[in-house]
Design an enzyme around this catalytic site. Structure first.
Site, PDB file in Angstrom:
ATOM      1  N   ALA A 168     -11.762   2.725   3.773  1.00  0.00           N
ATOM      2  CA  ALA A 168     -10.776   1.849   3.137  1.00  0.00           C
ATOM      3  C   ALA A 168      -9.889   2.613   2.162  1.00  0.00           C
ATOM      4  O   ALA A 168     -10.072   3.802   1.910  1.00  0.00           O
ATOM      5  CB  ALA A 168     -11.488   0.698   2.435  1.00  0.00           C
ATOM      6  N   HIS A 169      -8.944   1.882   1.566  1.00  0.00           N
ATOM      7  CA  HIS A 169      -7.945   2.509   0.695  1.00  0.00           C
ATOM      8  C   HIS A 169      -8.565   3.083  -0.575  1.00  0.00           C
ATOM      9  O   HIS A 169      -9.493   2.544  -1.145  1.00  0.00           O
ATOM     10  CB  HIS A 169      -6.814   1.530   0.345  1.00  0.00           C
ATOM     11  CG  HIS A 169      -7.237   0.252  -0.300  1.00  0.00           C
ATOM     12  ND1 HIS A 169      -6.377  -0.795  -0.472  1.00  0.00           N
ATOM     13  CD2 HIS A 169      -8.418  -0.158  -0.812  1.00  0.00           C
ATOM     14  CE1 HIS A 169      -6.997  -1.790  -1.067  1.00  0.00           C
ATOM     15  NE2 HIS A 169      -8.246  -1.415  -1.286  1.00  0.00           N
ATOM     16  N   ASN A 170      -8.030   4.225  -0.978  1.00  0.00           N
ATOM     17  CA  ASN A 170      -8.422   4.933  -2.199  1.00  0.00           C
ATOM     18  C   ASN A 170      -9.854   5.451  -2.187  1.00  0.00           C
ATOM     19  O   ASN A 170     -10.392   5.820  -3.235  1.00  0.00           O
ATOM     20  CB  ASN A 170      -8.201   4.061  -3.444  1.00  0.00           C
ATOM     21  CG  ASN A 170      -6.724   3.846  -3.730  1.00  0.00           C
ATOM     22  OD1 ASN A 170      -6.148   2.849  -3.304  1.00  0.00           O
ATOM     23  ND2 ASN A 170      -6.094   4.775  -4.446  1.00  0.00           N
ATOM     24  N   GLN A 189       0.867  -1.178   0.000  1.00  0.00           N
ATOM     25  CA  GLN A 189       0.000   0.000   0.000  1.00  0.00           C
ATOM     26  C   GLN A 189       0.905   1.229   0.000  1.00  0.00           C
ATOM     27  O   GLN A 189       1.444   1.634   1.022  1.00  0.00           O
ATOM     28  CB  GLN A 189      -0.917  -0.021   1.215  1.00  0.00           C
ATOM     29  CG  GLN A 189      -1.727  -1.309   1.351  1.00  0.00           C
ATOM     30  CD  GLN A 189      -2.736  -1.488   0.235  1.00  0.00           C
ATOM     31  OE1 GLN A 189      -3.669  -0.685   0.089  1.00  0.00           O
ATOM     32  NE2 GLN A 189      -2.577  -2.543  -0.554  1.00  0.00           N
ATOM     33  N   SER A 205     -11.903   2.316  -2.950  1.00  0.00           N
ATOM     34  CA  SER A 205     -12.071   2.995  -4.243  1.00  0.00           C
ATOM     35  C   SER A 205     -13.474   3.518  -4.481  1.00  0.00           C
ATOM     36  O   SER A 205     -13.856   3.802  -5.617  1.00  0.00           O
ATOM     37  CB  SER A 205     -11.653   2.065  -5.390  1.00  0.00           C
ATOM     38  OG  SER A 205     -10.290   1.707  -5.277  1.00  0.00           O
TER      39      SER A 205
END
Length: 349
Positions: free
Chosen positions: A244-246, A203, A264
């Protein structure tokens, strides 16, 4: 919490347009209309409780400007634009008294990399750790055990409560407030199944938090797999929220407790996400959408949507379905009775 305000001081703080009645009582507390006693201040924030105004024992009552009615003897009505907003003004003053701004300075137990410059206006509390290359802004306060990772950037007038973690390369802009236990920049949850096992996907991105964002206790915001996870200016995030990520969240959104937003997904400006709602990944939630508590969102939402249920449906439709769901046992009983009658042989003619 015990207050010590004169009625005149209260009227000035809440910016009252007009008054009715009079009291000489010092305001010593804040209470609901039904539980208030002499010396308390109360307010009418919801029209549902309007009948309680006539019977409240509060010495001072904040009321909307169009309220019709007279105070009891020894009682003061303060007429304001919005009683709830007026109460916020008062509570802001009280907050400053209860939790005054810490005095600038660096506690002797803090561990700070030699290349980090701390402004004279900043406060670094006990057992804080600030790694190499990090920046701390003017008038920013790090309370006990806050951690700021390598090259992380903390802007001006930020407040990090005890135990906050801001990991490497993450960015907080100005006036960001993080409650105790918040983690900014934990690894995104990314794995690939390779040769019979889950292999971690690095990450490599970061988290950017824009101006005037507030994040509640023990919430976690994952760093991006690449590029950034972004929280827009003015957004408020409650306790125990997972981002969460993005994920990209727009400006002035409200994300309530225990909500989770998968990787995302884009949440546009002015969206409200209710408590325990869950959003699947790679979605777009349109501007101004409202998501009810415990709702499961698994597809894009148009701007202005109002949804409920799991999987989500338009709010009014889901409400109708909930009403009909309560009638299902009776419906099945009636169907069973009809089937039973149809199965009985008819009497011979």
């Amino acid at each position: 919490m015990e207050l010590n305000f004169t009625p005149a001081e209260i009227a000035d703080i809440v910016q009252a347009h007009a008054t009715r009645g009079n009291t000489h009582e010092i305001v010593r507390g804040i209470a609901s209309l039904s539980t208030a006693r002499t010396g308390d201040l109360s307010f009418l924030g919801n029209p549902k409780y309007k009948p309680e105004v006539a019977t409240t024992a509060a010495s001072v009552v904040l009321l909307p400007a169009d309220y019709v009615g007279e105070p009891n003897p020894g009682q003061l009505f303060l007429l304001v634009d919005k009683p709830s907003v007026a109460l916020v003004r008062l509570c802001t003053r009280v907050e400053r008294l209860l939790w005054p701004t810490p005095a600038p300075g660096i506690h002797a137990t803090a561990v700070i990399a030699p290349d980090v410059k701390i402004p004279a206006s900043a406060t670094i509390g006990p057992l804080c750790i600030i790694e190499s290359g990090a920046r701390i802004g003017e008038r920013t306060h790090l309370q006990a055990r806050a951690f700021v990772g390598r090259t992380a950037q903390i802007g001006d007038d930020c407040w990090l409560m005890p135990g906050v973690t801001v990991t490497a390369e993450c960015v907080l802009k100005n006036r960001v407030r993080l409650q105790a236990g918040v983690v900014i920049g934990s690894d995104g949850f990314g794995y690939e199944f390779i040769a019979g096992r889950h292999e971690k996907v690095p990450q490599l991105g970061n988290v950017i938090i824009e101006d005037d964002v507030e994040i509640g206790a023990n919430s976690t915001l994952d760093r991006a797999r690449f590029s950034q996870t972004v929280i827009g200016a003015g957004t408020k995030i409650d306790n125990l929220v997972q981002i969460a990520h993005n994920v990209v969240i727009g400006q002035h959104c409200l994300i309530c407790a225990q909500a989770g937003i998968s990787g995302s997904t884009t949440v546009e400006d002015f969206v409200v996400v209710g408590g325990q709602a869950g959003l699947a990944g790679h979605l777009t939630v349109g501007k101004g959408a409202k998501i009810d508590g415990q709702t499961g969102v698994n597809s894009d939402l148009d701007p202005g949507s109002f949804v409920k249920g799991s999987p989500c449906l338009p709010y009014n439709l889901e409400q109708r379905i909930n009403v009909l769901r309560k009638r299902l046992p009776d419906l099945f009983r009636r169907v069973d009775e009809i089937e039973s009658r149809l199965e009985k042989p008819s009497a011979p003619v």
